[in-house]
Design a protein around this motif. Structure first.
Motif, PDB file in Angstrom:
ATOM      1  N   UNK A 294     -81.625 -16.805   3.934  1.00 56.50           N
ATOM      2  CA  UNK A 294     -82.361 -15.861   3.100  1.00 56.50           C
ATOM      3  C   UNK A 294     -83.079 -16.587   1.956  1.00 56.50           C
ATOM      4  N   UNK A 295     -82.373 -17.530   1.316  1.00 53.36           N
ATOM      5  CA  UNK A 295     -82.952 -18.280   0.212  1.00 53.36           C
ATOM      6  C   UNK A 295     -84.163 -19.093   0.663  1.00 53.36           C
ATOM      7  N   UNK A 296     -84.071 -19.708   1.838  1.00 54.87           N
ATOM      8  CA  UNK A 296     -85.197 -20.495   2.351  1.00 54.87           C
ATOM      9  C   UNK A 296     -86.432 -19.622   2.532  1.00 54.87           C
ATOM     10  N   UNK A 297     -86.261 -18.464   3.125  1.00 57.94           N
ATOM     11  CA  UNK A 297     -87.401 -17.575   3.334  1.00 57.94           C
ATOM     12  C   UNK A 297     -87.965 -17.064   2.008  1.00 57.94           C
ATOM     13  N   UNK A 298     -87.080 -16.819   1.035  1.00 57.47           N
ATOM     14  CA  UNK A 298     -87.546 -16.406  -0.295  1.00 57.47           C
ATOM     15  C   UNK A 298     -88.359 -17.526  -0.947  1.00 57.47           C
ATOM     16  N   UNK A 299     -87.885 -18.757  -0.804  1.00 59.55           N
ATOM     17  CA  UNK A 299     -88.604 -19.886  -1.402  1.00 59.55           C
ATOM     18  C   UNK A 299     -89.975 -20.088  -0.769  1.00 59.55           C
ATOM     19  N   UNK A 300     -90.069 -19.852   0.532  1.00 61.99           N
ATOM     20  CA  UNK A 300     -91.369 -19.977   1.191  1.00 61.99           C
ATOM     21  C   UNK A 300     -92.327 -18.905   0.676  1.00 61.99           C
ATOM     22  N   UNK A 301     -91.816 -17.710   0.440  1.00 58.02           N
ATOM     23  CA  UNK A 301     -92.648 -16.645  -0.126  1.00 58.02           C
ATOM     24  C   UNK A 301     -93.162 -17.039  -1.515  1.00 58.02           C
ATOM     25  N   UNK A 302     -92.301 -17.658  -2.323  1.00 51.27           N
ATOM     26  CA  UNK A 302     -92.718 -18.103  -3.656  1.00 51.27           C
ATOM     27  C   UNK A 302     -93.772 -19.203  -3.571  1.00 51.27           C
ATOM     28  N   UNK A 303     -93.653 -20.068  -2.575  1.00 53.57           N
ATOM     29  CA  UNK A 303     -94.616 -21.162  -2.433  1.00 53.57           C
ATOM     30  C   UNK A 303     -96.022 -20.645  -2.142  1.00 53.57           C
ATOM     31  N   UNK A 304     -96.137 -19.477  -1.541  1.00 50.21           N
ATOM     32  CA  UNK A 304     -97.475 -18.918  -1.288  1.00 50.21           C
ATOM     33  C   UNK A 304     -98.269 -18.819  -2.586  1.00 50.21           C
ATOM     34  N   UNK A 305     -97.633 -18.273  -3.610  1.00 46.30           N
ATOM     35  CA  UNK A 305     -98.297 -18.139  -4.911  1.00 46.30           C
ATOM     36  C   UNK A 305     -98.522 -19.499  -5.542  1.00 46.30           C
ATOM     37  N   UNK A 306     -97.538 -20.385  -5.413  1.00 52.88           N
ATOM     38  CA  UNK A 306     -97.630 -21.726  -5.996  1.00 52.88           C
ATOM     39  C   UNK A 306     -98.767 -22.522  -5.363  1.00 52.88           C
ATOM     40  N   UNK A 307     -98.872 -22.479  -4.043  1.00 53.57           N
ATOM     41  CA  UNK A 307     -99.962 -23.176  -3.357  1.00 53.57           C
ATOM     42  C   UNK A 307    -101.322 -22.634  -3.813  1.00 53.57           C
ATOM     43  N   UNK A 308    -101.409 -21.344  -4.011  1.00 57.26           N
ATOM     44  CA  UNK A 308    -102.684 -20.729  -4.404  1.00 57.26           C
ATOM     45  C   UNK A 308    -103.061 -21.095  -5.834  1.00 57.26           C
ATOM     46  N   UNK A 309    -102.077 -21.088  -6.740  1.00 53.96           N
ATOM     47  CA  UNK A 309    -102.367 -21.275  -8.166  1.00 53.96           C
ATOM     48  C   UNK A 309    -102.267 -22.725  -8.620  1.00 53.96           C
ATOM     49  N   UNK A 310    -101.638 -23.587  -7.801  1.00 56.57           N
ATOM     50  CA  UNK A 310    -101.538 -24.996  -8.171  1.00 56.57           C
ATOM     51  C   UNK A 310    -100.491 -25.291  -9.219  1.00 56.57           C
ATOM     52  N   UNK A 311     -99.469 -24.454  -9.319  1.00 56.80           N
ATOM     53  CA  UNK A 311     -98.424 -24.608 -10.334  1.00 56.80           C
ATOM     54  C   UNK A 311     -97.453 -25.705  -9.912  1.00 56.80           C
ATOM     55  N   UNK A 312     -97.663 -26.923 -10.412  1.00 59.83           N
ATOM     56  CA  UNK A 312     -96.842 -28.062  -9.985  1.00 59.83           C
ATOM     57  C   UNK A 312     -95.419 -27.991 -10.519  1.00 59.83           C
ATOM     58  N   UNK A 313     -95.225 -27.427 -11.699  1.00 55.30           N
ATOM     59  CA  UNK A 313     -93.867 -27.308 -12.241  1.00 55.30           C
ATOM     60  C   UNK A 313     -93.014 -26.394 -11.361  1.00 55.30           C
ATOM     61  N   UNK A 314     -93.593 -25.285 -10.923  1.00 55.00           N
ATOM     62  CA  UNK A 314     -92.862 -24.369 -10.043  1.00 55.00           C
ATOM     63  C   UNK A 314     -92.653 -25.008  -8.671  1.00 55.00           C
ATOM     64  N   UNK A 315     -93.644 -25.778  -8.209  1.00 57.92           N
ATOM     65  CA  UNK A 315     -93.516 -26.506  -6.936  1.00 57.92           C
ATOM     66  C   UNK A 315     -92.322 -27.453  -6.989  1.00 57.92           C
ATOM     67  N   UNK A 316     -92.221 -28.223  -8.072  1.00 60.12           N
ATOM     68  CA  UNK A 316     -91.120 -29.177  -8.223  1.00 60.12           C
ATOM     69  C   UNK A 316     -89.776 -28.471  -8.178  1.00 60.12           C
ATOM     70  N   UNK A 317     -89.669 -27.360  -8.871  1.00 60.13           N
ATOM     71  CA  UNK A 317     -88.390 -26.638  -8.935  1.00 60.13           C
ATOM     72  C   UNK A 317     -87.919 -26.208  -7.550  1.00 60.13           C
ATOM     73  N   UNK A 318     -88.839 -25.688  -6.748  1.00 62.09           N
ATOM     74  CA  UNK A 318     -88.457 -25.234  -5.409  1.00 62.09           C
ATOM     75  C   UNK A 318     -88.165 -26.411  -4.488  1.00 62.09           C
ATOM     76  N   UNK A 319     -89.026 -27.433  -4.497  1.00 64.74           N
ATOM     77  CA  UNK A 319     -88.865 -28.551  -3.567  1.00 64.74           C
ATOM     78  C   UNK A 319     -87.572 -29.318  -3.828  1.00 64.74           C
ATOM     79  N   UNK A 320     -87.258 -29.590  -5.084  1.00 64.14           N
ATOM     80  CA  UNK A 320     -86.023 -30.309  -5.374  1.00 64.14           C
ATOM     81  C   UNK A 320     -84.798 -29.453  -5.092  1.00 64.14           C
ATOM     82  N   UNK A 321     -84.876 -28.164  -5.401  1.00 67.65           N
ATOM     83  CA  UNK A 321     -83.763 -27.261  -5.084  1.00 67.65           C
ATOM     84  C   UNK A 321     -83.511 -27.206  -3.583  1.00 67.65           C
TER      85      UNK A 321
END
Length: 367
Positions: free
Chosen positions: A247-274
């Motif tokens: 469930x967490x993996x699918x939630x994180x992929x949903x969050x990445x949609x917004x991150x990829x669109x907006x270019x938020x590298x800080x949020x990208x780092x948080x998800x990728x390292x987690x």
């Protein structure tokens, strides 16, 4: 779409002999796939950067024979017969024969080599199986009389899907090495066209911050893993935390949609390292439990955190199912981060070895 969609029409051409050469890259997952069901199907969707320099180059030689009861093939690595690889290819052929039914009508010589050092600790199954899958699809195109240079876009897409479908049956992560630079594998309600059967190129907007993203692979350990990925996936069946992890993996992929669109590298780092740490946490909580990270893996992680805190850099890390560390950073920081790697991180690598890589576009034919 079902797997039966990949069963071909009767072949209209006869090909006596020839060869096809393909290069296909490895990939590094940002949202991890760990846990599968059925025949190589993922318990959650994943997304990965396709790499460029870490790739496998495969030539498939084929010669027509009378149809046999058995598969007839030999595997060569760097010019030498590699019989230890052949059981895996045998199993792969057994799985895909229904979808490429010409397999027992040819004698094959599979010549393969990797651009990264042998036994480097970099998984070659994704690049190797995707390269072989594309070779098989190219041979089938000849048998069907398909000319991709003049084919409609719909035909090209179906060929890519079939190559990914076949590659998946050899190695799940290989499904993500056919295209690039971002590929999704696994059904996700917010990713149009996503499928458990094959990987698809990420279909939505991606900010320029993620263009030409860099990945330096730090080779911490070059030995054989104490627990294979196959065994690790199987341990997820009775894992006490598996349902929440999927469930967490699918939630994180949903969050990445917004991150990829907006270019938020800080949020990208948080998800990728987690995601990287969750992957290894699941291993440590398995029964039996196991640890694939090494002391130097942790030293590298802590040094990256210190460097980011001290400099404001957007560098981060991710891990695959092993001890090596993938250092991810935007191309705008290439010079600074690579200097940091040389001066502070290389000391933690086996023999000081690392590989600079970047996002790529997937498999392609070699002239």
């Amino acid at each position: 779409m079902s797997a039966d969609n990949f069963i071909p029409k009767p072949y209209s051409h006869s090909i006596e002999n020839g060869s096809v050469s393909v290069q296909a890259p490895s990939n590094i997952a940002l949202v991890k796939y760990w846990g599968k069901y059925g025949e190589q199907l993922p318990q959650n969707a994943s997304v990965s950067f396709t790499l460029s320099e870490c790739r496998t180059e495969t030539t498939l030689h084929f010669e027509k024979i009378s149809r046999s009861e058995n598969f007839n093939f030999e595997v060569y690595l760097d010019g030498k017969r590699e019989e230890s690889f052949e059981p895996k290819i045998q199993k792969f052929f057994e799985r895909v024969e229904k979808y490429v039914p010409f397999l027992k009508e040819y004698k094959f010589k599979i010549e393969t080599k990797n651009t990264f050092p042998h036994s480097s600790g970099i998984a070659s199954s994704a690049s190797g199986m995707s390269a072989l899958a594309v070779c098989l699809v190219q041979l089938e195109n000849q048998l069907l009389g398909v000319n991709l240079s003049t084919a409609l876009d719909e035909t090209r897409e179906s060929q890519l899907n079939k190559a990914s479908f076949l590659a998946r049956l050899g190695s799940g992560s290989a499904s993500r090495s056919i295209e690039g630079p971002l590929v999704v594998w696994g059904v996700h309600p917010e990713i149009e066209g996503s499928s458990n059967l094959f990987g698809v190129k990420y279909p939505d907007a991606v900010h320029e911050n993620f263009s030409n993203y860099q990945d330096t692979i730090l080779l911490v350990d070059k030995g054989e893993k104490q627990v294979s990925s196959t065994v690790g996936h199987d341990l997820m069946h009775d894992h006490p935390y598996s349902a929440e992890r999927f469930k967490e993996a699918n939630n994180n992929l949903a969050k990445l949609k917004t991150i990829f669109k907006e270019g938020d590298l800080s949020a990208f780092i948080e998800i990728v390292e987690s995601e990287a740490l969750q992957l290894h946490a699941m291993m440590m909580a398995s029964k039996p439990y196991f640890i694939l990270m090494k002391p130097n893996t942790l030293e590298i992680i802590n040094n990256i955190w210190d460097f980011r805190r001290e400099t404001g850099s957007e560098v981060c890390f991710t891990l695959d199912a092993g001890a090596n560390v993938h250092v991810l950073y935007p191309v705008s920081e290439k010079e600074r981060v690579q200097k940091f790697i040389v001066e502070q991180l290389a000391v933690f690598c086996k023999n000081g070895e690392y590989i600079h890589d970047q996002c790529g576009l997937g498999a392609r034919l070699i002239s």
